[in-house]
Design an enzyme around this catalytic site. Structure first.
Site, PDB file in Angstrom:
ATOM      1  N   LYS A 113      58.414  27.650  21.753  1.00 20.77           N
ATOM      2  CA  LYS A 113      57.659  27.112  22.881  1.00 20.77           C
ATOM      3  C   LYS A 113      58.298  25.867  23.487  1.00 20.77           C
ATOM      4  O   LYS A 113      58.237  25.655  24.708  1.00 20.77           O
ATOM      5  CB  LYS A 113      56.226  26.815  22.439  1.00 20.77           C
ATOM      6  CG  LYS A 113      55.447  28.071  22.064  1.00 20.77           C
ATOM      7  CD  LYS A 113      54.033  27.732  21.687  1.00 20.77           C
ATOM      8  CE  LYS A 113      53.253  28.956  21.265  1.00 20.77           C
ATOM      9  NZ  LYS A 113      51.869  28.613  20.870  1.00 20.77           N
ATOM     10  N   GLU A 199      51.591  18.035  21.808  1.00 17.18           N
ATOM     11  CA  GLU A 199      51.594  18.107  23.275  1.00 17.18           C
ATOM     12  C   GLU A 199      50.527  17.167  23.815  1.00 17.18           C
ATOM     13  O   GLU A 199      49.430  17.074  23.253  1.00 17.18           O
ATOM     14  CB  GLU A 199      51.312  19.555  23.712  1.00 17.18           C
ATOM     15  CG  GLU A 199      51.437  19.797  25.195  1.00 17.18           C
ATOM     16  CD  GLU A 199      51.242  21.271  25.525  1.00 17.18           C
ATOM     17  OE1 GLU A 199      52.253  22.014  25.551  1.00 17.18           O
ATOM     18  OE2 GLU A 199      50.084  21.687  25.715  1.00 17.18           O
ATOM     19  N   ARG A 291      52.462  39.794  26.576  1.00 17.36           N
ATOM     20  CA  ARG A 291      51.679  40.963  26.156  1.00 17.36           C
ATOM     21  C   ARG A 291      50.455  41.063  27.059  1.00 17.36           C
ATOM     22  O   ARG A 291      50.174  40.160  27.847  1.00 17.36           O
ATOM     23  CB  ARG A 291      51.208  40.788  24.703  1.00 17.36           C
ATOM     24  CG  ARG A 291      50.491  39.452  24.489  1.00 17.36           C
ATOM     25  CD  ARG A 291      49.954  39.276  23.100  1.00 17.36           C
ATOM     26  NE  ARG A 291      49.506  37.919  22.852  1.00 17.36           N
ATOM     27  CZ  ARG A 291      48.352  37.414  23.253  1.00 17.36           C
ATOM     28  NH1 ARG A 291      47.520  38.158  23.944  1.00 17.36           N
ATOM     29  NH2 ARG A 291      48.028  36.165  22.975  1.00 17.36           N
TER      30      ARG A 291
END
Length: 493
Positions: A113, A199, A291
């Site tokens: 990520k 984050e 997905r």
């Protein structure tokens, strides 16, 4: 097109894929663990194979073994852990089995990520602010230094995987180490990688996701956007398309960023590009979900595009056959996630036997589920029981329809979050379309009790009193007094 597809999943998504394949004339193979032997996806598929052990729904090797035994030419992983497992996809590619979804190279890229965020930022798209690297729980000193540089509140996220597992909000330094240990444990259990990263948090923001479709011929289109701000344990419980409260200029800017990201990573099939929108209306890329997602129903209702069918077509090498200008976004759709859990007692899972299962109906109401009256909700799996989506030409019409559909939805035998969902869709913030990621933390007040409600409660109380105090007395079953019964007694005489 494919001849036979293995569905490497269970529950409502497996049912959804079986039905899409059936509509396209594709044979299907289901897999099941002992607790799922009588499950709906097993009953509907053309053939079914048992998995060796409990937990093998997440086992790539077990899925690959069955795929070979069954002679399939493709595997649809739904949205399970296997759907984002680059090693599994690579192993399938090497033996000539197509996995419905992005290729292993794309999965390898988006799995990291931090690298994904850096690549997107380098392309000129604003992103959320992550730590410079991922950490293991033992690297507490370096992690604390990074946390102080980012500032609190911050979010701890799993470095690998994209299902929200291991994601937690941290408000201060004292919470950090304990949360990191829990997040790391969850990440290891679900993704096989214990590393986490930090984050910067954006309080009172909006969580906006843009589903995209990309074929192998260079065409990528977006399918509008959804608002997934209302979450519980990082799982979206209500989704809405289009997202309320965005201007057309903001919407188009988010769509443009999503398409740019999708081209950057050469997305094939269905993927979702996710953003956080701050209180000033600025959007920031946060991650790619390579997905189909749980909330795809809402997108299908506003676009009238069958995204599972498109996944199968794209994986078979077919072109999309339409451009962005030909994608029509119409009306408003609201999605609700019905879980077998008790929101009033710490969201405890509620496995058990379903005695009664009544789904709502009427125009523009859709329910995807594996459940029916008489089925069992196993203890070993995710609590997702059913998905409700409704459509309306306007948001007001859609709100009325979702209120009605949630009232009609009745499940007996297991506890569910239906009561909580009814409260959320009646909450003033939700009705006004001004909800944010903080709205999930608000105390929800009960809807006002009307005279009709009081009348219903009085009738229920009276019936309960009669049932408790009724004297036992013999009763002849009505079937015994019918002509059919008497005629059956004379048979053979």
């Amino acid at each position: 097109m494919f001849n036979k597809v293995l569905i490497a999943n269970r529950g409502e998504i497996a049912v959804r894929v079986v039905r899409a394949c059936c509509d396209m004339g594709i044979r299907t193979v289901a897999v099941y663990e002992p607790d799922d032997m009588g499950a709906l996806h097993v009953r509907l598929a053309d053939e079914a194979h048992p998995l060796p052990r409990q937990g093998d729904y997440r086992n790539p090797d077990a899925m690959l073994t069955i795929a070979r035994q069954a002679g399939v030419d493709a595997i649809h992983p739904g949205y399970g852990i296997i759907s984002e497992h680059p090693g599994f996809v690579r192993a399938c590619e090497e033996i000539g089995i197509t996995v419905i979804g992005p290729g292993s190279a794309t999965l390898e890229q988006v799995r990291n990520k931090i690298d994904t965020l850096e690549k997107v930022r380098a392309a000129g798209i604003p992103t959320t602010r992550p730590s410079s690297r991922a950490f293991s729980p033992s690297e507490s000193e370096a992690m604390f230094a990074e946390a102080e540089a980012i500032g609190f509140p911050l979010v701890v996220k799993a470095h690998a995987g994209g299902h929200g597992r291991g994601t937690h909000l941290v408000y201060n330094r004292e919470m950090l180490l304990n949360v990191v240990q829990r997040s790391s444990g969850a990440a290891q259990a679900f993704y096989g990688d214990a590393h986490v990263y930090l984050e910067a948090a954006m309080p009172a923001s909006r969580y906006i996701e843009v589903p995209v479709l990309g074929d192998t011929h260079g065409t990528i289109v977006h399918l509008g956007e959804r608002d997934g701000s209302i979450q519980r344990n990082t799982r979206k419980v209500i989704g809405e398309s289009p997202a309320p409260g965005l201007s057309q200029e903001q919407r188009e800017a988010i769509w443009a960023s999503a398409l740019k990201v999708a081209h950057l990573f050469n997305i094939h099939g269905v993927a979702t590009i996710e953003f956080v929108v701050d209180q000033a209306g600025q959007h920031y890329f946060t991650e790619i979900k390579p997905r189909i997602q749980v909330e795809h129903l809402a997108t299908e209702m506003v676009t009238r595009i069958d995204t599972v069918r498109e996944q199968l077509r794209i994986a078979a090498g077919e072109a999309l056959g339409y451009t962005q200008e030909q994608v029509r976004l119409s009306g408003v759709a609201i999605f609700c996630r019905i879980n077998a859990e008790d929101p009033w007692h710490g969201y405890m899972p509620s496995p058990g036997h379903i005695n009664s299962f009544r789904i709502p109906g009427g125009p523009n109401v859709r329910v995807d589920t594996y459940a029916y009256a008489g089925t069992d909700v196993p203890v070993h799996y995710d609590s997702l029981l059913a998905k409700l989506a409704v459509w309306g030409a306007t948001r007001s019409e859609c709100l009325n329809r979702v209120h009605r559909a949630l009232q009609e939805f009745q499940i007996e035998g297991v506890r569910t979050n239906l009561g909580l969902l009814r409260l959320i869709v009646n909450d003033p913030e939700f009705v006004a379309g001004t909800y944010t990621t903080d709205s999930s933390q608000h105390h929800l007040t009960e809807a006002p009790v009307t005279d009709d409600n009081l009348g219903d409660l009085a009738a229920i109380a009276a019936l309960a009193f009669l049932a408790l105090n009724r004297e036992a007395s013999p009763v002849t079953p009505s079937a015994f007094t019918s002509g059919w019964y008497h005629d059956s007694r004379r048979l053979g005489s």
